[in-house]
Design a protein around this motif. Sequence first.
Motif, PDB file in Angstrom:
ATOM      1  N   ALA B 153      -2.442  -4.649  -1.233  1.00 45.02           N
ATOM      2  CA  ALA B 153      -2.123  -5.660  -2.239  1.00 45.02           C
ATOM      3  C   ALA B 153      -2.465  -7.018  -1.654  1.00 45.02           C
ATOM      4  O   ALA B 153      -2.042  -7.357  -0.558  1.00 45.02           O
ATOM      5  CB  ALA B 153      -0.642  -5.581  -2.583  1.00 45.02           C
ATOM      6  N   ARG B 156      -1.960 -12.796  -4.887  1.00 47.99           N
ATOM      7  CA  ARG B 156      -2.647 -13.019  -6.154  1.00 47.99           C
ATOM      8  C   ARG B 156      -2.530 -14.458  -6.607  1.00 47.99           C
ATOM      9  O   ARG B 156      -1.436 -14.993  -6.714  1.00 47.99           O
ATOM     10  CB  ARG B 156      -2.034 -12.123  -7.225  1.00 47.99           C
ATOM     11  CG  ARG B 156      -2.238 -10.649  -6.981  1.00 47.99           C
ATOM     12  CD  ARG B 156      -3.606 -10.231  -7.489  1.00 47.99           C
ATOM     13  NE  ARG B 156      -3.606 -10.331  -8.948  1.00 47.99           N
ATOM     14  CZ  ARG B 156      -3.033  -9.413  -9.743  1.00 47.99           C
ATOM     15  NH1 ARG B 156      -2.450  -8.363  -9.231  1.00 47.99           N
ATOM     16  NH2 ARG B 156      -3.063  -9.550 -11.048  1.00 47.99           N
ATOM     17  N   ASP B 167      -3.121  -4.421  -8.440  1.00 52.96           N
ATOM     18  CA  ASP B 167      -3.620  -4.841  -7.127  1.00 52.96           C
ATOM     19  C   ASP B 167      -4.851  -4.021  -6.757  1.00 52.96           C
ATOM     20  O   ASP B 167      -5.755  -4.503  -6.098  1.00 52.96           O
ATOM     21  CB  ASP B 167      -2.529  -4.638  -6.069  1.00 52.96           C
ATOM     22  CG  ASP B 167      -1.376  -5.621  -6.282  1.00 52.96           C
ATOM     23  OD1 ASP B 167      -1.652  -6.760  -6.710  1.00 52.96           O
ATOM     24  OD2 ASP B 167      -0.220  -5.231  -6.068  1.00 52.96           O
TER      25      ASP B 167
END
Lengths: 599, 599
Positions: B153, B156, B167
Amino acid sequence: MNIPTPRISTGELPASRKIHVAGTLYPEIRVPMREISVHPTAGEPPLSVYDSSGPYTDPGVTTDIRKGLAPLRLSWIRARADVEEYAGRKVEAADNGFAEGDRLVPEFPIRARPLRACGDTAVTQLAYARAGIITPEMEFVAIRENQLRDAVAEERGGQDFGASIPDYVTPEFVRSEVAAGRAIIPANINHPELEPMIIGRNFLVKINANMGTSAVTSSMEEEVEKMVWAIRWGADTVMDLSTGRNIHNTREWIIRNSPVPIGTVPIYQALEKVGGIAEDLTWEVFRDTLIEQAEQGVDYFTIHAGVRLHMVPMTVNRVTGIVSRGGSIMAKWCLHHHKESFLYEHFEEICQICRKYDVSFSLGDGLRPGSIADANDEAQFAELETLGELTEIAWAHDCQVMIEGPGHVAMHKIKENMEKQLECCHEAPFYTLGPLTTDIAPGYDHITSGIGAAMIGWFGCAMLCYVTPKEHLGLPDRDDVKTGVITYKIAAHAADLAKGLPGAQRRDDALSRARFEFRWEDQFNLSLDPDTARQFHDETMPKEAHKVAHFCSMCGPKFCSMRISHDIRAEAREQGMADMAAKFREGGALYVPAGQSEE
Amino acid sequence: MNIPTPRISTGELPASRKIHVAGTLYPEIRVPMREISVHPTAGEPPLSVYDSSGPYTDPGVTTDIRKGLAPLRLSWIRARADVEEYAGRKVEAADNGFAEGDRLVPEFPIRARPLRACGDTAVTQLAYARAGIITPEMEFVAIRENQLRDAVAEERGGQDFGASIPDYVTPEFVRSEVAAGRAIIPANINHPELEPMIIGRNFLVKINANMGTSAVTSSMEEEVEKMVWAIRWGADTVMDLSTGRNIHNTREWIIRNSPVPIGTVPIYQALEKVGGIAEDLTWEVFRDTLIEQAEQGVDYFTIHAGVRLHMVPMTVNRVTGIVSRGGSIMAKWCLHHHKESFLYEHFEEICQICRKYDVSFSLGDGLRPGSIADANDEAQFAELETLGELTEIAWAHDCQVMIEGPGHVAMHKIKENMEKQLECCHEAPFYTLGPLTTDIAPGYDHITSGIGAAMIGWFGCAMLCYVTPKEHLGLPDRDDVKTGVITYKIAAHAADLAKGLPGAQRRDDALSRARFEFRWEDQFNLSLDPDTARQFHDETMPKEAHKVAHFCSMCGPKFCSMRISHDIRAEAREQGMADMAAKFREGGALYVPAGQSEE
């Protein structure tokens, strides 16, 4: 002195006529506009549009770059009786990089004595505006902004993000915006050839084109033509970013022939004077350069006074470090001397110079991001806050100010730039380079940046600095300059539409009506680039007959949706579709038999 | 049959290598990607990017348009054991516009018997997804979307306006999105040559390029090359909008050689079959055309079933009426017969056909605005609501659906289009043409529309239909197609960045690092159009030596900000700038003497 006949682009654009509108407060002012005529079958009056091209597109005027343009503002400036003529600074060999003999660009033939403010008076548009004076420059831009549309309040669409766009631009509105610092009219008293224009969030979005000689010497004709070519397609201001030799003489040729404001980055010439060694720059050399350029008539200075010693380390871990030339020069100076920037420390003295000639500030963003990764970072916003401080200092000296902005910024980070700028810089006009919305398309950065420019213009940016297809790769040629200018005219106009600027949609509507009525010539003539539109059309349908064809090469007659729309419209008229439609809607999804629908 | 050797664009892009990634659920699938290598001095692994170009850029494959591409999906389709081979509809003279003799384009040499679903089964990706089945197509697109980035991940950024971007894209995520109708995988069972791709708001933004023969006949090589050229530069799907003669045979050549989904507007061919008279269209002719095209392997159909009789009057007072060809044809038909559209009335039967072959719907916006003045009007939104009804009907038949959108829309009205579409059409993927953000720049409509495309892509539009510089003026040539595709790759990528799509910024960062380190070759190779970037650079700095120059032609060595940044970085390292900076900040605006700052 024997100069070959200049090759300068002159003459009107297709179907266009230069007109001049007189003032009311100042009947002697003549505001230029371009009137585009349409085919008689349209039954429409000609459309008048904003015209930045100057006398070069006026068949009534014969231009000669050796004489320069007429000093139309001189009487206005004299009439204010607050300036004096004086000998002026002596031009030194260093001003032209010690160019000699045939490497030295000849001086401009006519040498006028410069003007400066009498005593300590501020002769800036801001000072007059604050004193409640509406200058001829202010009435000029008011008339210019309205483009001859009616004074009636129109129904306003658009989303203006808190701007205060008026239904109609009055001279008093211009004065109040300048007085508030929300707009500037770059207009050096030593640039009387200027046709005044305004840069502010509540006016038409403007665009700037950069030009400049590089190390290699080029002729005056070439340099002047670069400027003329850019304004012919719509550049509202031009920045002369020349480096190398002959900077002084070349700039004189450009200013004397320019109807648009000329901006410079004085640190470039100062650096030449110290042999290109950033560390050797001094306040004295810089100050001398400011006066030199102010006396020539430069309308705005990019000053990188926001780059300060303590900010330099913030750039060390960036992907692309410092990408502003002026910014990197100052950062290097600060670092080498371990001193605060002399631009920052002497800022008030810079203001003292600017107010004497009305040179506007364009506070440079020396730490703007040079990549998507560096956008909106600590360094960038730290500098922006300093620019806010400097704005208040400049205003305290009655100096006009705009703020430069990025750069490379992904779409979702653009709005924050505009909001922070308005907040930090107290609504001083914003002037951005792009921003480029991605780094992956060198060769197409007029497009990657045109996207960002349109958006930030919508959000409130007052002027957009163009980017050409050659950005990051090489020097733009004539075609690149035109492509850059047209791309930015598109961005600026898209922004005007989205802001709901009254009258902005008139040109779109006129062109779309021409399109729908197959008035091909009108469609070309009303466009931003009639030559290209016509050329593209003729590649597939060359014949003159096709200029009146009720279809085009894309679909041909059988498939032409617009042609079919005309048939539908005709039938509709016969059948009173409106009523019928109402009945259909009552009927909802179900088909209503013709019989009933005609009841 | 004697066909001259085809001139098809093949070969790898600079510094690029075609690689294939195997599946986990389906080890036999080979997902193509393009690996771009960088200079050893970078100390970076090669960058793998999405690759839509098919086997044409794979030196390991020899393509022959007379044989077509390998049917890689055939075993996957067969393995599902829900289809049957059958004789198929007989090709009629009308299918090729009654072209004869040397005016008739030769049939594709190989004639395979078409497949269709056994009995009443739905063989659509939607049906499988709803049944909880992860197909090879789904795993294929999952691998493809990740572009070999790590499964971790990432942090973001971005603003996704309520999208649900993962992700990391897993096959199960693909299945769930398809099952929800939020994404489609256009993949006709009769187009086994297809390399599956996905269109949905939670995946990479895709672009479509249009092509087509016009009235004039052109050779198969030319037609196939148009498609190959478009996908070489990044087109994710291609729409064949051919009219005139030879539509059937030309389409066969294109599909057999296409690794990307092919879309069509069946009404165009149907109209040819009735001699171009809209009023003569019948459901029977249209139905027959759908089957003809479904058997050939068309992956998605544009169906203008949303244009209904009662909406026609809403367009009568528009500035540009109806600008969609299909929309105007249907409007004329409805008006002439005073009947509801046969597409609307027979929509369920159309669904019956589509589910038998897995042809996806692209519900056409026949009433899209053709000018800024007509944007977001009653007609446009009335049709959009109908498209919402039709979406639910199609879904009830397990058919995949996307929705077409405008057109000409000023920036401030773009978001409303996206929001209304999501609401009316229950999050079915949106597929827009531009939108163009102003009408005043014919000749530059790739730019006026690229601005709108980037924005609506950011807001959630799943696929952007390109616009070329020739829009409104003529037929695009090879260069126009490339310009259109690159412009739209820019818009799509700018949207991916703004949405915060994981991994999207990797390419920007790699290119910016190359730029900062003066790795010119890497800068070219990592760009969307290496040829143009290199050519522009070489115009001013042709020498090979310049490819390693630590400056460029724009500023020269003395003024190179990046070069200076490197000096600064070096000095900074020595001096431990970070601590010093902290001290400076404590000192605030004041300069802290070096002595103290070194304590």
